[in-house]
Design a protein around this motif. Sequence first.
Motif, PDB file in Angstrom:
ATOM      1  N   HIS A  88      13.429   2.325  18.707  1.00  0.00           N
ATOM      2  CA  HIS A  88      12.415   2.137  17.698  1.00  0.00           C
ATOM      3  C   HIS A  88      12.006   0.756  17.468  1.00  0.00           C
ATOM      4  CE1 HIS A  88      12.043   6.296  16.399  1.00  0.00           C
ATOM      5  NE2 HIS A  88      13.184   6.414  16.242  1.00  0.00           N
ATOM      6  N   ARG A  92       7.162   1.287  20.408  1.00  0.00           N
ATOM      7  CA  ARG A  92       6.374   1.659  18.906  1.00  0.00           C
ATOM      8  C   ARG A  92       6.369   3.122  18.925  1.00  0.00           C
ATOM      9  NH1 ARG A  92       0.293  -0.382  17.191  1.00  0.00           N
ATOM     10  NH2 ARG A  92       0.245   0.618  15.210  1.00  0.00           N
ATOM     11  N   HIS A  93       5.676   3.755  19.702  1.00  0.00           N
ATOM     12  CA  HIS A  93       5.854   5.369  19.792  1.00  0.00           C
ATOM     13  C   HIS A  93       6.787   5.893  20.587  1.00  0.00           C
ATOM     14  CE1 HIS A  93       1.324   4.126  18.614  1.00  0.00           C
ATOM     15  NE2 HIS A  93       1.899   4.896  17.531  1.00  0.00           N
ATOM     16  N   SER A  95       9.965   9.196  20.607  1.00  0.00           N
ATOM     17  CA  SER A  95      10.478  10.308  19.739  1.00  0.00           C
ATOM     18  C   SER A  95      12.062  10.728  20.624  1.00  0.00           C
ATOM     19  CB  SER A  95       9.807  11.599  20.057  1.00  0.00           C
ATOM     20  OG  SER A  95      10.636  12.682  19.637  1.00  0.00           O
ATOM     21  N   GLY A 113       6.411   7.017  24.661  1.00  0.00           N
ATOM     22  CA  GLY A 113       5.024   6.356  24.284  1.00  0.00           C
ATOM     23  C   GLY A 113       5.073   5.012  24.889  1.00  0.00           C
ATOM     24  N   ASP A 114       4.025   4.460  23.985  1.00  0.00           N
ATOM     25  CA  ASP A 114       3.813   2.776  23.907  1.00  0.00           C
ATOM     26  C   ASP A 114       3.199   2.458  22.712  1.00  0.00           C
ATOM     27  OD1 ASP A 114       1.233   3.214  24.809  1.00  0.00           O
ATOM     28  OD2 ASP A 114       1.779   3.095  26.949  1.00  0.00           O
ATOM     29  N   ASN A 115       2.623   1.336  22.968  1.00  0.00           N
ATOM     30  CA  ASN A 115       1.904   0.626  21.546  1.00  0.00           C
ATOM     31  C   ASN A 115       0.492   1.397  21.493  1.00  0.00           C
ATOM     32  OD1 ASN A 115       3.852  -1.346  21.204  1.00  0.00           O
ATOM     33  ND2 ASN A 115       3.060  -2.707  22.747  1.00  0.00           N
ATOM     34  N   SER A 117      -0.194   4.810  23.165  1.00  0.00           N
ATOM     35  CA  SER A 117      -0.240   6.145  23.123  1.00  0.00           C
ATOM     36  C   SER A 117       0.914   6.913  22.594  1.00  0.00           C
ATOM     37  CB  SER A 117      -0.080   6.459  24.693  1.00  0.00           C
ATOM     38  OG  SER A 117       0.859   6.053  25.375  1.00  0.00           O
ATOM     39  N   LYS A 118       0.647   8.249  22.304  1.00  0.00           N
ATOM     40  CA  LYS A 118       1.684   8.652  21.470  1.00  0.00           C
ATOM     41  C   LYS A 118       2.826   9.473  22.495  1.00  0.00           C
ATOM     42  CE  LYS A 118      -0.858  10.504  17.932  1.00  0.00           C
ATOM     43  NZ  LYS A 118      -1.592  11.628  16.864  1.00  0.00           N
ATOM     44  N   PRO A 119       3.966   9.638  22.026  1.00  0.00           N
ATOM     45  CA  PRO A 119       5.168  10.137  22.903  1.00  0.00           C
ATOM     46  C   PRO A 119       4.704  11.332  23.848  1.00  0.00           C
ATOM     47  CG  PRO A 119       6.139   9.743  20.850  1.00  0.00           C
ATOM     48  CD  PRO A 119       4.451   9.591  20.812  1.00  0.00           C
TER      49      PRO A 119
END
Length: 321
Positions: A88, A92-93, A95, A113-115, A117-119
């Motif tokens: 974490h 950033r993103h 799960s 994910g990345d800075n 886009s979501k996981p």
Amino acid sequence: MDAQVRSVLRRLCALDYTRPKWMIVEQVTSFCEENRLNLKHITNLEMIYHIENPDKGVWHACQLTEAQDDAVGVDLTQFKEQFKAHLHGVVRHISIKIKKHEDEAIWIRIAWGDNFSKPNHLKPTYVVHHLHTSYVFISNLMAKHKIFLCQALVIATKHGSIKDGHLSTRSLTAMRELLLRRYQQVFPNAHSRILQERNTLPSHPCIGKEHSEHEEMRYQMSCEAFGHGPTPKLETAVYRLETRYRGNGNHTLSDREEFFRGVVRFSSSSLLDSLRHCVASGMAEGPVTPLLSAITQRGRNYFVITDKGPGVSSQASAQRA
């Protein structure tokens, strides 16, 4: 909750998956909506499916090294806290779901994910680790995420580093049996017991006396190299050749500076069983070459043969990673 999820999973598995993909998607979507399943439920379903079907996908083994003095004291709670905190902190993103199975294995599902886009829950990474062992089993890990996962594993298990185990297979079960030594190994002092279990009365005393010693020796060698009884069901072993020509009859070849390069691949539905049969039956001449016995002794199925002998070159390792 797990009982309810397992019930839903059984009903999902009973759906007709021979239909076109778009029909299957509509069917599964409709099923999830009717049962009011959210993302948390679906990821839990998927994780249970992978735990109960461990021989899906391609798994790669890694080995933790340089254990710290307090590595043996790491428990599940500490592992989870350290592992999640590190990931974490660097992604950033992300799960992360961790579940301990009945066989003491820790199963980890990571949707990256990345800075921006979501996981991505459609292509999660799966990790399996038995606490206080040096092996980690990984499936579906992209190269750009490898450094983050390796750092998290090293920190959470209190080790100094982690390296490629040079063992990959579609069967997580076989991989764990081989590396964790969950199969019946045979050592030289077990000679009399193994042979006593196998021996039967010869059909003709003279023929039996003439051939029994050679037959017993071949069988003993095969068991010492590949185990006795059921063996881990590896399907392949790969040998990459990087060596120079050593013959005296062809100066054109012997004067070459470049390596001869080639790949030899052994394949079978149960490779260790096949190799053991070849040795025991006399199809392969004994003693067993270290190139083959190294599969069980070193827990690998990928080797690079150089002028110095079998090993794994750093260049080849980098290419595979």
